[in-house]
Design a protein around this motif. Sequence first.
Motif, PDB file in Angstrom:
ATOM      1  N   LEU A  11       3.654   6.749  10.849  1.00 34.51           N
ATOM      2  CA  LEU A  11       4.673   5.778  11.262  1.00 34.51           C
ATOM      3  C   LEU A  11       5.248   5.045  10.064  1.00 34.51           C
ATOM      4  O   LEU A  11       6.432   4.716  10.045  1.00 34.51           O
ATOM      5  CB  LEU A  11       4.073   4.759  12.242  1.00 34.51           C
ATOM      6  N   LEU A  12       4.409   4.751   9.084  1.00 32.14           N
ATOM      7  CA  LEU A  12       4.862   3.991   7.929  1.00 32.14           C
ATOM      8  C   LEU A  12       4.101   4.477   6.701  1.00 32.14           C
ATOM      9  O   LEU A  12       2.877   4.416   6.657  1.00 32.14           O
ATOM     10  CB  LEU A  12       4.610   2.493   8.165  1.00 32.14           C
ATOM     11  N   PHE A  13       4.846   4.960   5.724  1.00 38.02           N
ATOM     12  CA  PHE A  13       4.246   5.444   4.491  1.00 38.02           C
ATOM     13  C   PHE A  13       3.928   4.276   3.567  1.00 38.02           C
ATOM     14  O   PHE A  13       4.555   3.219   3.659  1.00 38.02           O
ATOM     15  CB  PHE A  13       5.204   6.390   3.755  1.00 38.02           C
ATOM     16  N   SER A  14       2.967   4.506   2.660  1.00 40.90           N
ATOM     17  CA  SER A  14       2.650   3.503   1.659  1.00 40.90           C
ATOM     18  C   SER A  14       3.094   4.012   0.296  1.00 40.90           C
ATOM     19  O   SER A  14       2.839   5.161  -0.064  1.00 40.90           O
ATOM     20  CB  SER A  14       1.144   3.216   1.647  1.00 40.90           C
ATOM     21  N   THR A  15       3.765   3.141  -0.462  1.00 44.84           N
ATOM     22  CA  THR A  15       4.184   3.520  -1.814  1.00 44.84           C
ATOM     23  C   THR A  15       3.090   3.217  -2.846  1.00 44.84           C
ATOM     24  O   THR A  15       3.217   3.581  -4.007  1.00 44.84           O
ATOM     25  CB  THR A  15       5.450   2.753  -2.220  1.00 44.84           C
ATOM     26  N   MET A  16       2.021   2.522  -2.413  1.00 47.66           N
ATOM     27  CA  MET A  16       0.928   2.167  -3.329  1.00 47.66           C
ATOM     28  C   MET A  16      -0.108   3.284  -3.380  1.00 47.66           C
ATOM     29  O   MET A  16      -0.472   3.764  -4.444  1.00 47.66           O
ATOM     30  CB  MET A  16       0.252   0.866  -2.870  1.00 47.66           C
ATOM     31  N   ASN A  20      -3.190   4.591   2.443  1.00 49.84           N
ATOM     32  CA  ASN A  20      -2.953   3.332   3.155  1.00 49.84           C
ATOM     33  C   ASN A  20      -1.909   3.447   4.252  1.00 49.84           C
ATOM     34  O   ASN A  20      -1.622   2.481   4.939  1.00 49.84           O
ATOM     35  CB  ASN A  20      -2.496   2.231   2.167  1.00 49.84           C
ATOM     36  N   LEU A  22       0.182   4.083   7.689  1.00 56.70           N
ATOM     37  CA  LEU A  22      -0.158   3.812   9.093  1.00 56.70           C
ATOM     38  C   LEU A  22       0.256   5.003   9.949  1.00 56.70           C
ATOM     39  O   LEU A  22       1.370   5.507   9.820  1.00 56.70           O
ATOM     40  CB  LEU A  22       0.586   2.558   9.588  1.00 56.70           C
TER      41      LEU A  22
END
Lengths: 66, 234
Positions: A11-16, A20, A22
Motif C-alpha cells: 500500500l505504501l512504499f518506504s524510501t528509507m 518498512n 506497509l
Amino acid sequence: MTGAAVLFPVLLFSTMDAANRLTAFDCAAPLPNLRIAALWWFPAVALAFVYLFIIRRYYTGKVNVS
Amino acid sequence: MIAAVGPLWSWHEVWLVGTGGVTAMAFPRLMTVGFSGYYLALFLILWCVILRGVSMEVGGHMDDRLLQTGWDAVFAGSNVLLAVLFGAALGNVVRGVPLTPEGTFHLTFFTHFRTGGAVDLLDRYTLLMAPFCVLMLTAHGATYLTMRTEGAVHHWAQRLTRWLWLATIPAFTSISLLTGLLRPELLRGLVFRPVAWVPLSVTLVSVWALVSGLRWRLERRAFLGSTFLLLVCS
C-alpha cells in the motif's frame, strides 16, 4: 486502480528501507469489522448512485449562457 | 462553467469523503499513518475543498461584479491547487515515503529534491507528476464542458479539448518512463500479473472511446472514455 492491482499487497512504499513498507495485510481491519462494513457499504454506494441519477434527470440537457 | 457543474460538485465531494472513510474502515493503520504523515498536504487539500464549495455557493449570490470576479478567482485557484495537490499526492504514493520501522513518517514541503532517503512532499518526480495531473484533469474538464454546454463555451471547449489531449501524449509517455525507472515493480507487475490486464484492457478501450468521440464529435462517448481513463490510470 491499475497501480493497486499491480502493486498489491503493498500500500505504501518506504524510501528509507524496503522492509518498512506497509502492506494490505499489515493494515487491514479485523475480519468481523470488514464483514460489518460490507453490510453498509453496498447500500451506501447504491444511495450515491441514486443521487447521481436524480441529479442527472433533474439537470439534463445542455447549458447555454447567452 | 459553474452552471455546467451544477449540483454535481457536492456529489463529487461525497465520493471524496466516502473514499477516505472506506479506506479508514478497511485499512485503519494506513489512515492513521497517512493522515499524520501527510498532514500538511491534507490541510491544504481541505482548505481548497472548502474554498471551492464556498466560492460556488456564495459567488453565485453576489450582485456586485467585483465580488463575483473575486469569488471566480478563488474558484479557479482552489481547483487548480487541488489538481496540483492530488498530483503530488499520487507522486508521493508511487515514489514512497520515509517510513520508519515504527511505521510513521513526516513530510514537509521540500528539502533536497532527490527521490530516495528522507524525501518530502515535493521532489523532482512529484514536481513532474503534479502538472501532468493538472493537464489530465483540465483535459477531462474540457471534455465534460463539450458534453454539457452549447454556444460559445461549447466551441471554445471543443478547440481546447483536442489540444489538451494531444499535449497529454508526450506528458504521459515521459511520466510513464520516469515511473518505470523509479518503481520498476510497476512495469513487471503489468506484464506478469494477469489481474493487471483487466485495467490495461479498460485503458485501451477508454483511449479508443476518447479518440473516436473527439474525432466524430460524440461528446458523451469522449467523456466516458476520459472518465474511465482517469479511473484506471490513477
